[in-house]
Design an enzyme around this catalytic site. Sequence first.
Site, mmCIF file in Angstrom:
data_model
loop_
_atom_site.group_PDB
_atom_site.id
_atom_site.type_symbol
_atom_site.label_atom_id
_atom_site.label_comp_id
_atom_site.label_asym_id
_atom_site.label_seq_id
_atom_site.Cartn_x
_atom_site.Cartn_y
_atom_site.Cartn_z
ATOM 1 N N ARG A 106 0.850 -1.193 0.000
ATOM 2 C CA ARG A 106 0.000 0.000 0.000
ATOM 3 C C ARG A 106 0.887 1.245 0.000
ATOM 4 O O ARG A 106 2.090 1.169 0.219
ATOM 5 C CB ARG A 106 -0.938 0.014 1.200
ATOM 6 C CG ARG A 106 -0.229 0.049 2.549
ATOM 7 C CD ARG A 106 -1.228 0.116 3.688
ATOM 8 N NE ARG A 106 -0.568 0.299 4.970
ATOM 9 C CZ ARG A 106 -1.187 0.558 6.115
ATOM 10 N NH1 ARG A 106 -2.510 0.641 6.125
ATOM 11 N NH2 ARG A 106 -0.535 0.721 7.231
ATOM 12 N N ASN B 248 -5.037 8.200 4.153
ATOM 13 C CA ASN B 248 -4.984 7.388 5.362
ATOM 14 C C ASN B 248 -3.536 7.271 5.811
ATOM 15 O O ASN B 248 -2.665 6.881 5.028
ATOM 16 C CB ASN B 248 -5.535 5.975 5.112
ATOM 17 C CG ASN B 248 -5.637 5.167 6.389
ATOM 18 O OD1 ASN B 248 -6.484 5.444 7.235
ATOM 19 N ND2 ASN B 248 -4.759 4.186 6.548
ATOM 20 N N GLU B 249 -3.284 7.642 7.072
ATOM 21 C CA GLU B 249 -1.933 7.544 7.639
ATOM 22 C C GLU B 249 -0.875 8.067 6.657
ATOM 23 O O GLU B 249 0.081 7.373 6.308
ATOM 24 C CB GLU B 249 -1.630 6.105 8.047
ATOM 25 C CG GLU B 249 -2.475 5.611 9.198
ATOM 26 C CD GLU B 249 -2.106 4.228 9.692
ATOM 27 O OE1 GLU B 249 -2.435 3.886 10.833
ATOM 28 O OE2 GLU B 249 -1.482 3.457 8.924
ATOM 29 N N GLU C 156 -7.921 5.028 15.038
ATOM 30 C CA GLU C 156 -7.616 3.598 15.050
ATOM 31 C C GLU C 156 -6.879 3.241 16.332
ATOM 32 O O GLU C 156 -5.999 3.980 16.784
ATOM 33 C CB GLU C 156 -6.692 3.204 13.888
ATOM 34 C CG GLU C 156 -7.276 3.245 12.508
ATOM 35 C CD GLU C 156 -6.274 2.755 11.467
ATOM 36 O OE1 GLU C 156 -5.356 1.987 11.835
ATOM 37 O OE2 GLU C 156 -6.397 3.148 10.295
ATOM 38 N N TRP D 93 1.635 -6.906 13.076
ATOM 39 C CA TRP D 93 2.863 -6.416 12.467
ATOM 40 C C TRP D 93 4.053 -6.373 13.423
ATOM 41 O O TRP D 93 5.132 -5.923 13.046
ATOM 42 C CB TRP D 93 2.643 -5.029 11.863
ATOM 43 C CG TRP D 93 1.821 -4.104 12.702
ATOM 44 C CD1 TRP D 93 0.471 -3.909 12.619
ATOM 45 C CD2 TRP D 93 2.288 -3.257 13.757
ATOM 46 N NE1 TRP D 93 0.065 -2.979 13.557
ATOM 47 C CE2 TRP D 93 1.156 -2.563 14.261
ATOM 48 C CE3 TRP D 93 3.545 -3.002 14.317
ATOM 49 C CZ2 TRP D 93 1.252 -1.651 15.316
ATOM 50 C CZ3 TRP D 93 3.638 -2.096 15.360
ATOM 51 C CH2 TRP D 93 2.501 -1.434 15.844
ATOM 52 N N GLU E 104 -3.543 -8.248 6.809
ATOM 53 C CA GLU E 104 -3.979 -7.912 8.164
ATOM 54 C C GLU E 104 -5.038 -8.871 8.695
ATOM 55 O O GLU E 104 -5.789 -8.523 9.609
ATOM 56 C CB GLU E 104 -4.490 -6.465 8.189
ATOM 57 C CG GLU E 104 -3.370 -5.457 7.958
ATOM 58 C CD GLU E 104 -3.830 -4.015 7.952
ATOM 59 O OE1 GLU E 104 -3.210 -3.202 8.645
ATOM 60 O OE2 GLU E 104 -4.808 -3.699 7.244
ATOM 61 N N LYS E 105 -5.052 -10.078 8.172
ATOM 62 C CA LYS E 105 -6.098 -11.008 8.615
ATOM 63 C C LYS E 105 -5.908 -11.471 10.062
ATOM 64 O O LYS E 105 -6.856 -11.952 10.687
ATOM 65 C CB LYS E 105 -6.173 -12.221 7.682
ATOM 66 C CG LYS E 105 -4.931 -13.078 7.578
ATOM 67 C CD LYS E 105 -5.170 -14.238 6.604
ATOM 68 C CE LYS E 105 -3.921 -15.065 6.352
ATOM 69 N NZ LYS E 105 -2.917 -14.299 5.565
ATOM 70 N N HIS F 88 -4.890 -9.335 12.395
ATOM 71 C CA HIS F 88 -5.076 -8.133 13.210
ATOM 72 C C HIS F 88 -6.463 -8.198 13.840
ATOM 73 O O HIS F 88 -7.457 -8.450 13.162
ATOM 74 C CB HIS F 88 -4.942 -6.893 12.331
ATOM 75 C CG HIS F 88 -4.822 -5.605 13.073
ATOM 76 N ND1 HIS F 88 -5.816 -5.108 13.885
ATOM 77 C CD2 HIS F 88 -3.800 -4.708 13.137
ATOM 78 C CE1 HIS F 88 -5.416 -3.958 14.397
ATOM 79 N NE2 HIS F 88 -4.205 -3.691 13.959
#
Length: 682
Positions: free
Chosen positions: A123, A161-162, A319, A327, A367-368, A370
């Site tokens: 990303r 985003n971020e 968030e 991570w 991110e599954k 997370h």
Amino acid sequence: MTRDPSPRWLRWPTDESRPRFAYGADYNPEQWPREVWREDVRLMREAGVNIVSLAIFSWARIQPTADSWDFDWLDESMDLLHSGGIAVDLATATASPPPWLSTEHPEILPVNELGQTVWPGARQHWRPTSPVFREHALRLTTAMAERYRDHPALAAWHVSNELGCHNVYDYSEDAARAFRDWLRARYGTVEALNTAWGTDFWAQRYGDFEQVLPPRLAASHPNPTQQLDFKRFSSDALKDHLRAERDVLRRITPDVPVTTNFMVMGETKGMHYADWAAEVDFVSNDHYVLPGPQARDELSFSANLTGNLAGGRPWFLMEHSTSAVNWQPVNVAKREGELARDSLLHVAHGADAVCFFQWRQSAAGAEKYHSAMVPHAGPDSEVFRSVARLGARLDELAEVVGSERRPARAAILFDWESWWASEQDSHPTELLRYRQEALDWYSAFLALGVRADVVHKGASLDSYDLVVAPILHVVPQDLGKELTRFVERGGHLVTTYFSGVVDENDHAWLGGYPGALRDLLGIRIEEFAPLLPAESVTLDDGTVGTLWSDRITVTDPGVDVWATYRDGHLAGRPAITRRALGGGSAAYVSTRLGVEGLSVLLGRLLTAAGVASELPEAARGRVELTVRRAGDVDYWFLINRTDEAVDLSELAGERLAQEAGERPETLAPRGVAVVRRTGPTG
């Protein structure tokens, strides 16, 4: 920092104007079949969710090709959420470009300092200075704004985003051109740049701005001022992108507030958030607990700094995690009570919105693993039950909404430019960590039960009795004068090793260290004495220092030596000094003492400054206190830092939103109590 005198918050539906915390998560319906969407809304209502961030990583869905658009699924999702009473923080969806864009325009891809292209597959694979990316991103932003400008669910805009999470430093040709333009604007002439960069060293003198490059891989250490300016430029480049999207949104939807999620946490340092804060209608932040003995202290430090970046006004926790992240090297699940404690600690520091990443735990993708509000185990899980309990508790605490943080009497001064410059290469030590030193001081305040604000350089210090400025490395002349005025007015300043050493151009102040602060502190240091990793020094008060030491000479008769080195080649020489000046003082700490040693020293400094804990003695060090205020009412947030119950029977006030089964005079292990105190008790 100039602020809008009429700050804007979420645009809730007009028929629901009662005070309430925003509560929710990132929501990614495109990852799930449509039959799940109605179940999501039902569960959101059950959990007390009233807002979600939508379309954050949806560019490829919304714009499948350069000339086609698909808003049907997003229309349906927006309508469904609104029918369920759930507001939307709608992203511009520009965070990650779709495959067709990077395929047709590979020139948008970032380049690292080695000259290597950063390819798609994760990303944020875009250059902040790419005119091609900017054109496509603003086209998408415009399309989103025009389509949803009148949608009743739209509560706020979420730019990208971020920003800068993975692409803050780009060394491409686009970046080189933009860097040169930035330097022209900063210095005006190449001669001024040569002076600022000290380019007579190593034959780096420039004859034209076109000769200047970003600090790419070089044969040795790149020019330090070039490095520092590139950090400034890189933060400004991202800020410029934020402004570009924001301006489109404000033009089309002037009544909808705009924000973007900062990342005030840990070692995320490339973005100068103190400089960005005035660009948004309200400050938002993402934070994740970092493992280690200071995990919750770091959470509090970051929330505290975020609250002060927001000017004491309410801000949005965009968030954080319900449990484990994905991570870290080892991703540990949160224990009982930690989900609520972490969330309410942000609220204690001024957050009026509490959101998680994400609503439903992904079944696929990076991110599954997370955690989420609805985990893989589904709603029949302790995580979801904890989520629902927190939603109910936030609803019971609704009277706190809109209250502001009550300033403390002590503060820690935090400076992004000192962070950047003090950790560059070719320095006395590579082991120095700016934020860790600041966090150690914060932990020492917590250990003594004393509130301290974390404020950025440029904030007013007038209301503080004691200010700690750790490793304040970059001190322009004006800042040195302001700190002197603070002390002369009766304030008590504390600073540390490697402070006051350079000006805004990273040029050493001459005449001896600590440079710009030398006269104020009444000391002089001819040469640094950094310590090797296995070395330490003992002070005559029994504390132990690491990392650094200084050969201090006292130059002013008003200086008291509070501690000397007991051993080593500096034995008998000053290690901690304090100069009285009028009703104030300026103290210097020449070594890294760690939390335990700082707690001993800080006790003395607080006593000298007349600052004391507001907590009952039995709670000090075990409970963190943060205060929010509305009129003559104070809301005391008491956060149990331990795994044992704490007696609060000596504390006056009315306890709000008490958990079932809790005794009013006791704070449960890892628990949070909110106490209303009015009038003289406030």
